[in-house]
Enzyme design. Structure first.
Site, PDB file in Angstrom:
ATOM      1  N   GLN A   1       0.805  -1.222   0.000  1.00  0.00           N
ATOM      2  CA  GLN A   1       0.000   0.000   0.000  1.00  0.00           C
ATOM      3  C   GLN A   1       0.838   1.273   0.000  1.00  0.00           C
ATOM      4  O   GLN A   1       0.332   2.338  -0.351  1.00  0.00           O
ATOM      5  CB  GLN A   1      -0.966  -0.020   1.188  1.00  0.00           C
TER       6      GLN A   1
ATOM      7  N   ARG B   1       3.702   0.083  13.046  1.00  0.00           N
ATOM      8  CA  ARG B   1       3.433  -1.236  12.461  1.00  0.00           C
ATOM      9  C   ARG B   1       3.620  -1.163  10.947  1.00  0.00           C
ATOM     10  O   ARG B   1       2.963  -0.369  10.271  1.00  0.00           O
ATOM     11  CB  ARG B   1       2.005  -1.687  12.795  1.00  0.00           C
TER      12      ARG B   1
ATOM     13  N   HIS C   1       1.031  -9.221   4.413  1.00  0.00           N
ATOM     14  CA  HIS C   1      -0.161  -8.377   4.317  1.00  0.00           C
ATOM     15  C   HIS C   1      -0.634  -8.407   2.857  1.00  0.00           C
ATOM     16  O   HIS C   1      -0.430  -7.457   2.096  1.00  0.00           O
ATOM     17  CB  HIS C   1       0.169  -6.953   4.790  1.00  0.00           C
TER      18      HIS C   1
ATOM     19  N   ASN D   1      -1.759 -10.985   8.128  1.00  0.00           N
ATOM     20  CA  ASN D   1      -2.785  -9.981   8.364  1.00  0.00           C
ATOM     21  C   ASN D   1      -4.111 -10.441   7.775  1.00  0.00           C
ATOM     22  O   ASN D   1      -4.196 -10.750   6.588  1.00  0.00           O
ATOM     23  CB  ASN D   1      -2.391  -8.650   7.713  1.00  0.00           C
ATOM     24  N   GLU D   2      -5.135 -10.496   8.600  1.00  0.00           N
ATOM     25  CA  GLU D   2      -6.508 -10.752   8.153  1.00  0.00           C
ATOM     26  C   GLU D   2      -6.631 -11.952   7.214  1.00  0.00           C
ATOM     27  O   GLU D   2      -7.019 -11.809   6.045  1.00  0.00           O
ATOM     28  CB  GLU D   2      -7.078  -9.496   7.478  1.00  0.00           C
TER      29      GLU D   2
ATOM     30  N   TRP E   1      -5.042   3.109  11.670  1.00  0.00           N
ATOM     31  CA  TRP E   1      -4.870   2.866  10.244  1.00  0.00           C
ATOM     32  C   TRP E   1      -5.325   4.126   9.537  1.00  0.00           C
ATOM     33  O   TRP E   1      -6.507   4.447   9.600  1.00  0.00           O
ATOM     34  CB  TRP E   1      -5.693   1.667   9.747  1.00  0.00           C
TER      35      TRP E   1
ATOM     36  N   GLU F   1      -5.500   1.897  -1.448  1.00  0.00           N
ATOM     37  CA  GLU F   1      -6.533   1.188  -0.698  1.00  0.00           C
ATOM     38  C   GLU F   1      -7.108   0.034  -1.530  1.00  0.00           C
ATOM     39  O   GLU F   1      -8.299  -0.008  -1.847  1.00  0.00           O
ATOM     40  CB  GLU F   1      -7.592   2.211  -0.246  1.00  0.00           C
ATOM     41  N   TRP F   2      -6.240  -0.897  -1.908  1.00  0.00           N
ATOM     42  CA  TRP F   2      -6.631  -2.130  -2.608  1.00  0.00           C
ATOM     43  C   TRP F   2      -7.572  -1.856  -3.784  1.00  0.00           C
ATOM     44  O   TRP F   2      -7.255  -0.990  -4.601  1.00  0.00           O
ATOM     45  CB  TRP F   2      -7.201  -3.143  -1.587  1.00  0.00           C
TER      46      TRP F   2
HETATM   47  C1  GBH Z   1      -7.974  -3.548   6.483  1.00  0.00           C
HETATM   48  O1  GBH Z   1      -8.981  -4.480   6.205  1.00  0.00           O
HETATM   49  C2  GBH Z   1      -6.700  -3.918   5.771  1.00  0.00           C
HETATM   50  O2  GBH Z   1      -5.877  -4.691   6.620  1.00  0.00           O
HETATM   51  C3  GBH Z   1      -5.925  -2.717   5.295  1.00  0.00           C
HETATM   52  O3  GBH Z   1      -4.904  -3.109   4.433  1.00  0.00           O
HETATM   53  C4  GBH Z   1      -6.865  -1.728   4.652  1.00  0.00           C
HETATM   54  O4  GBH Z   1      -6.206  -0.651   4.085  1.00  0.00           O
HETATM   55  C5  GBH Z   1      -7.823  -1.270   5.733  1.00  0.00           C
HETATM   56  O5  GBH Z   1      -8.531  -2.345   6.203  1.00  0.00           O
HETATM   57  C6  GBH Z   1      -8.858  -0.275   5.258  1.00  0.00           C
HETATM   58  O6  GBH Z   1      -9.759  -0.880   4.380  1.00  0.00           O
HETATM   59  O7  GBH Z   1     -16.998  -4.032   0.275  1.00  0.00           O
HETATM   60  O8  GBH Z   1     -18.480  -5.012   1.924  1.00  0.00           O
HETATM   61  O9  GBH Z   1     -16.884  -6.427   0.742  1.00  0.00           O
HETATM   62  C7  GBH Z   1     -10.211  -4.205   6.837  1.00  0.00           C
HETATM   63  C8  GBH Z   1     -11.253  -5.245   6.522  1.00  0.00           C
HETATM   64  C9  GBH Z   1     -12.359  -6.203   4.701  1.00  0.00           C
HETATM   65  C10 GBH Z   1     -12.923  -4.023   5.367  1.00  0.00           C
HETATM   66  C11 GBH Z   1     -12.981  -5.967   3.363  1.00  0.00           C
HETATM   67  C12 GBH Z   1     -13.588  -3.791   4.038  1.00  0.00           C
HETATM   68  C13 GBH Z   1     -14.704  -4.840   2.198  1.00  0.00           C
HETATM   69  C14 GBH Z   1     -16.126  -4.761   2.542  1.00  0.00           C
HETATM   70  N1  GBH Z   1     -11.858  -4.974   5.252  1.00  0.00           N
HETATM   71  N2  GBH Z   1     -14.059  -5.027   3.492  1.00  0.00           N
HETATM   72  S1  GBH Z   1     -17.199  -5.086   1.242  1.00  0.00           S
END
Ligand code: GBH
Length: 494
Positions: A46, A103, A148, A192-193, A447, A454-455
């Site tokens: 990221q 982190r 991550h 992570n997650e 965060w 942001e992915w």
């Molecule tokens: C985190 O995930 C990540 O670890 C981090 O890299 C990221 O930048 C941060 O959150 C902020 O997003 O559109 O309803 O499918 C958090 C968990 C899981 C929350 C996926 C958002 C998508 C929801 N995330 N989710 S949906």
């Protein structure tokens, strides 16, 4: 217990039962333990950029972003915040916030370009050595995530997380990192997650590697993540712990969940199922039983039967011949963002998928403000509830809140009043968890340090305490008002 010798995780010096006032700054200075970690978090893909600089190998996110239609505006992390070259700018941001901890995650493919220890990229080692040494020289402790979301593409080409062999490859990578950086890094997160990696990457296909193999691949990928995590924890425990005296866990994301209608039996049962398929999926094996939650397994098996699936059980079992998964966390690492109400839903789907297995739908409460991105309903007390749940369910572990934040979309707002309020409100809830509920919270990481990639949303969603001007080649960092607010909080309570 394992963690008895982890001095910094003991709860003996937490002062409890201090009065928690209605506003954060009215609370006394000793509201938080004196060695509480005040941090901010980032992840390699990221922020780093330098996607093929100095011998870095490609990761699945490089591949994913370079495919058409995957990410908002066809954006990618090729450059991102260019933290690979601008690390010292990030360090200035960390210092301006007065953080005690930072982190970061390591890019596996930057250290091991083909994912294996056959070839080590010394430039990558030098980069992270400098980051870690600079942090320590400034009195900031690193918390390091090994993974991550950014698997080396070379390993994806061999089946990625779906392949059982990934666990030993991850273990070799983890040992390499403990060996190389563990003299200075005392807080480690393996993965992570895993829930997000498994589901979004292998069921929904909206994260790399972009697989849509509903009802099968996510369970398999998640299983191998747990095996990989457990092996790495055992490696640390057997070969590094005595000398390095650190702690290892994995970061669990979880929404706070409540039944849509408080007294409704169907909603209550749906909430239990939903919790089992999210928080429970990765915590029951590690913290509770060494296996998946019973309601998760029985729901999946029942659905297989109903839909006439005759393959081997879709939710795998842990082998007794492998290192145990139970007990492989020295603390609980929680990523909390939001809350949901839950009702039954999805169980009537005619094809195999996690939605039909789970038969639970998460909905928003219309009273919750949505801030920035559509999924982020702001519910600070959901964090307190989750912390209390963790204390009660997992036998009062030391807890680090490894991510929590608030996003901004659209027009840039440096004076981000709402996010400033959010940090005060949320940290007040953490204070209540410590003082009124007696939760052993050891730290809080916002965060994120910086606006970043942001992915699937690219750069359109901004989570930073510092704004990054992606339109300018210099990628200047500017503190948001929320950054100043967080710095004030850290200054008072650190
Ligand atoms: C985190 O995930 C990540 O670890 C981090 O890299 C990221 O930048 C941060 O959150 C902020 O997003 O559109 O309803 O499918 C958090 C968990 C899981 C929350 C996926 C958002 C998508 C929801 N995330 N989710 S949906």
């Amino acid at each position: 217990m394992r963690d008895n010798h982890l001095i910094f995780l003991r709860d003996t010096h937490i002062k409890c039962n201090r009065p928690v006032r209605a506003a954060l700054f009215q609370c006394p200075k000793d509201m938080f333990p004196s060695d509480f970690a005040w941090g901010a978090a980032t992840a390699a893909y990221q922020i780093e950029g330098g996607w093929q600089t100095d011998g870095k190998g490609p990761s699945i996110w490089d591949t994913f972003c370079h495919e058409k239609g995957r990410v908002f505006g066809e954006q990618n992390g090729d450059v991102a915040c260019n933290s690979y070259e601008l690390w010292e700018k990030d360090l200035e941001c960390i210092q301006q916030l007065g953080l005690t901890h930072y982190r970061l995650s390591l890019s596996w493919a930057r250290l091991l370009p083909d994912g294996t220890t056959r070839h080590v990229n010394q430039k990558g080692v030098q980069y992270y050595n400098k980051v870690i040494d600079d942090l320590l020289a400034c009195g900031v402790s690193p918390m390091v995530t090994l993974y991550h979301f950014d698997l080396p593409q070379a390993l994806q080409d061999q089946g990625g997380w779906k392949s059982p062999g990934i666990a030993t490859l991850f273990d070799s990578y983890a040992r390499f990192c403990f060996q190389t950086f563990g003299d200075r890094v005392k807080l480690w997160l393996t993965i992570n997650e895993p829930h997000v990696c498994a589901k979004l990457g292998h069921e929904d296909g909206i994260h790399a590697p972009g697989l849509k193999e509903p009802g099968i691949a996510a369970y398999l990928a998640g299983h191998n993540m747990l095996r990989a995590h457990a092996m790495a924890w055992h490696s640390y425990n057997s070969f590094y712990r005595t000398e390095q005296k650190g702690a290892v866990s994995l970061a669990i994301n979880s929404n706070w969940l409540e039944p849509l209608h408080a007294g409704c039996a169907e909603d209550i049962a749906a909430t239990e199922r939903c919790r089992a398929f999210t928080l429970g999926w990765f915590t029951w094996p590690v913290f509770v039983t060494g296996d998946y939650p019973e309601i998760m397994r029985s729901a999946i098996d029942a659905q297989s039967k109903k839909l006439g699936y005759s393959g081997s059980p879709r939710l795998p079992s842990f082998s007794k011949d492998e290192p145990a998964v139970l007990g492989t966390a020295d603390f609980f690492a929680l990523n909390y963002y939001t809350s949901r109400k839950v009702k039954p839903g999805g169980g009537c789907e005619k094809t195999l998928c996690m939605k039909s297995d789970r038969d639970a739908e998460e909905v928003l409460d219309p009273s919750w403000p949505i801030c920035g991105v559509s999924w982020l309903a702001v519910v600070p007390h959901g964090l307190r509830n989750t912390l209390k749940y963790i204390k009660d369910t997992f036998n009062n572990p030391a807890v680090y809140i490894t991510e929590n934040g608030f996003s901004q979309v659209g027009q840039l707002q440096i004076d981000d009043v709402q996010r400033s309020e959010f940090y005060k409100d949320t940290i007040l809830e953490v204070a209540k968890a410590v003082q009124e509920d007696g939760v052993n919270v050891r730290g809080y990481f916002a965060w994120s340090l910086l606006d970043n990639f942001e992915w699937e949303d690219g750069f359109s969603v901004r989570f930073g305490l510092f704004h990054v001007d992606f339109a300018d080649a210099k990628l200047g960092r500017t503190m948001y008002q929320s950054g100043r607010q967080y710095a004030k909080i850290v200054l008072k309570y650190r």
